[in-house]
Write an enzyme that holds these catalytic residues in place. Structure first.
Site, PDB file in Angstrom:
ATOM      1  N   SER A 171       0.853  -1.195   0.000  1.00 48.72           N
ATOM      2  CA  SER A 171       0.000   0.000   0.000  1.00 48.72           C
ATOM      3  C   SER A 171       0.882   1.236   0.000  1.00 48.72           C
ATOM      4  CB  SER A 171      -0.865   0.000   1.261  1.00 48.72           C
ATOM      5  OG  SER A 171      -1.372   1.291   1.510  1.00 48.72           O
ATOM      6  N   TYR A 198      -0.907  -0.742  10.266  1.00 42.77           N
ATOM      7  CA  TYR A 198      -1.131  -1.090   8.852  1.00 42.77           C
ATOM      8  C   TYR A 198       0.063  -0.623   8.000  1.00 42.77           C
ATOM      9  CZ  TYR A 198      -3.485  -0.902   4.236  1.00 42.77           C
ATOM     10  OH  TYR A 198      -3.826  -1.060   2.909  1.00 42.77           O
ATOM     11  N   LYS A 202       2.563  -2.945   5.764  1.00 47.69           N
ATOM     12  CA  LYS A 202       2.710  -2.729   4.328  1.00 47.69           C
ATOM     13  C   LYS A 202       4.176  -2.452   3.964  1.00 47.69           C
ATOM     14  CE  LYS A 202      -1.376  -3.705   3.281  1.00 47.69           C
ATOM     15  NZ  LYS A 202      -1.627  -4.867   2.412  1.00 47.69           N
ATOM     16  N   THR A 230     -13.238   0.231  -2.472  1.00 55.01           N
ATOM     17  CA  THR A 230     -13.540  -1.178  -2.172  1.00 55.01           C
ATOM     18  C   THR A 230     -14.329  -1.246  -0.858  1.00 55.01           C
ATOM     19  OG1 THR A 230     -11.536  -1.433  -0.859  1.00 55.01           O
ATOM     20  CG2 THR A 230     -11.352  -1.945  -3.216  1.00 55.01           C
TER      21      THR A 230
END
Ligand SMILES: NC(=O)c1ccc[n+]([C@@H]2O[C@H](COP(=O)([O-])OP(=O)(O)OC[C@H]3O[C@@H](n4cnc5c(N)ncnc54)[C@H](OP(=O)(O)O)[C@@H]3O)[C@@H](O)[C@H]2O)c1
Length: 322
Positions: A171, A198, A202, A230
């Protein structure tokens, strides 16, 4: 104040390239081109929705047989029914945050043959600290440990060869993190910060890809999809989605680089994150360069998997290493 400045710097730098406009500038509008994946066997994780579903269905429409892993049987079956060939989707229900289940699913998938492409797509942003029944933090287990355990299970079962392309869905969040092994999981649940964790995971995926490339035998790529509309973004980042909604990419646009990498297999390059079919530098800010090494990361993941009771080594499973 420092956080605000960091956010301004990050969004100022990336808002355009990560948006739908960035995709159109580099790849063009729409992604209709066909690739020839006939005769290929793929494995895609997190495949019941979002980017994973877009990757799995385009691969299958272009001829691949795709082992599609996720938890929701109904959505996986619907995806399989929606594909009208020439390839097909094989729904495979597994909770990818549970390491023993991941290990077992990887070995079971490998029993039917090797893979041409493995897409480690599954990833979640978990705002509230939550332990899996195996004791690990759910985000780390899903985003990173499971990828390592799945990769190891496939390697030890002989399902990864020189013709296997490994693709890790990182990401843009990685650009804001320096790999710090101690920060992969908060010691104290009260100190857990879902965004920071996160970003660590990543960044770590990019290092894990370096480790995979060092080991071989096939090419491994870290990519990111840009900012994509999404279900995961709607759930984890509703404010971000409201603000950037009009310029978010479609899942097909975000998925495009994975399909292109699998079809073209450019030589892997160190310190790279692929976006929109281009190899971008893996670091945008100097402070992220000084983190842990890929070898240190791999050793740390191996130790964490062992602590969760997931033993590596072909001997532990009676499988081949061919
Ligand atoms: N969307 C973006 O803008 C964006 C940007 C950068 C990077 N990414 C990365 O791209 C990847 C896909 O993101 P996305 O936005 O498409 O996510 P998503 O909309 O949340 O879809 C993820 C899929 O993963 C599955 N999943 C989640 N937890 C799972 C688990 N424990 N076990 C098995 N399957 C699980 C879910 O299916 P089930 O519920 O059926 O299990 C879901 O279909 C992630 O790695 C994400 O970090 C996305």
């Amino acid at each position: 104040m420092k956080t605000l400045l960091a956010a301004l710097l990050f969004y100022g730098r990336f808002a355009l390239p990560f948006s739908r406009i960035g995709h159109r500038r580099r790849v063009g509008a729409g992604v209709r081109e066909r690739f020839d994946f006939r005769g290929q066997r793929w494995l895609v994780t997190g495949a019941s929705g979002g980017l994973g579903a877009a990757i799995a269905s385009r691969a299958a429409r272009n001829g691949a047989e795709v082992v599609a892993m996720a938890r929701d049987a109904r959505r996986l079956e619907a995806l399989a029914h929606a594909v009208d060939g020439p390839g097909r989707i094989i729904p495979t229900m597994v909770d990818l945050s549970l390491l023993a289940a991941v290990d077992q699913a990887g070995r079971a998938a490998a029993a039917s043959g090797g893979f041409d492409v493995v897409v480690h797509n599954v990833g979640v942003m978990v705002h509230d600290f939550e332990r899996t029944p195996e004791g690990g933090e759910r985000g780390l287990a899903t985003n990173l440990l499971g990828h390592h355990v799945l990769d190891r299970a496939l390697r030890e079962s002989g399902a990864i060869s020189a013709s296997t392309a490994l693709i890790a869905m990182s990401s843009g969040g990685a650009y804001g993190a320096r790999l710090d092994l101690a920060a992969l999981e908060a010691d104290d649940p009260r100190a857990h910060d879902g965004f920071a964790a996160y970003a660590q995971h990543k960044r770590a995926q990019v290092a894990l890809v370096e480790a995979w490339n060092a080991e071989g035998p096939g090419p491994a790529y870290a990519m990111h999809p840009g900012w994509v509309d999404t279900p995961g973004v709607a759930t984890a980042l509703p404010g971000f989605r409201r603000f950037f909604g009009p310029v978010l990419r479609s899942a097909e646009e975000g998925a495009d680089t994975a399909l292109w990498l699998a079809a073209t297999r450019p030589p892997p390059r160190p310190d790279t994150i692929w976006l929109d079919r281009h190899a971008d530098p893996a670091h945008a800010f100097g402070f992220t360069r000084s983190g842990a090494s890929p070898a240190e990361l791999r050793a740390s993941l191996e130790a964490r998997a062992a602590a969760a009771g997931i033993a590596g080594g072909a001997a532990a499973h009676g499988t081949s290493t061919a």
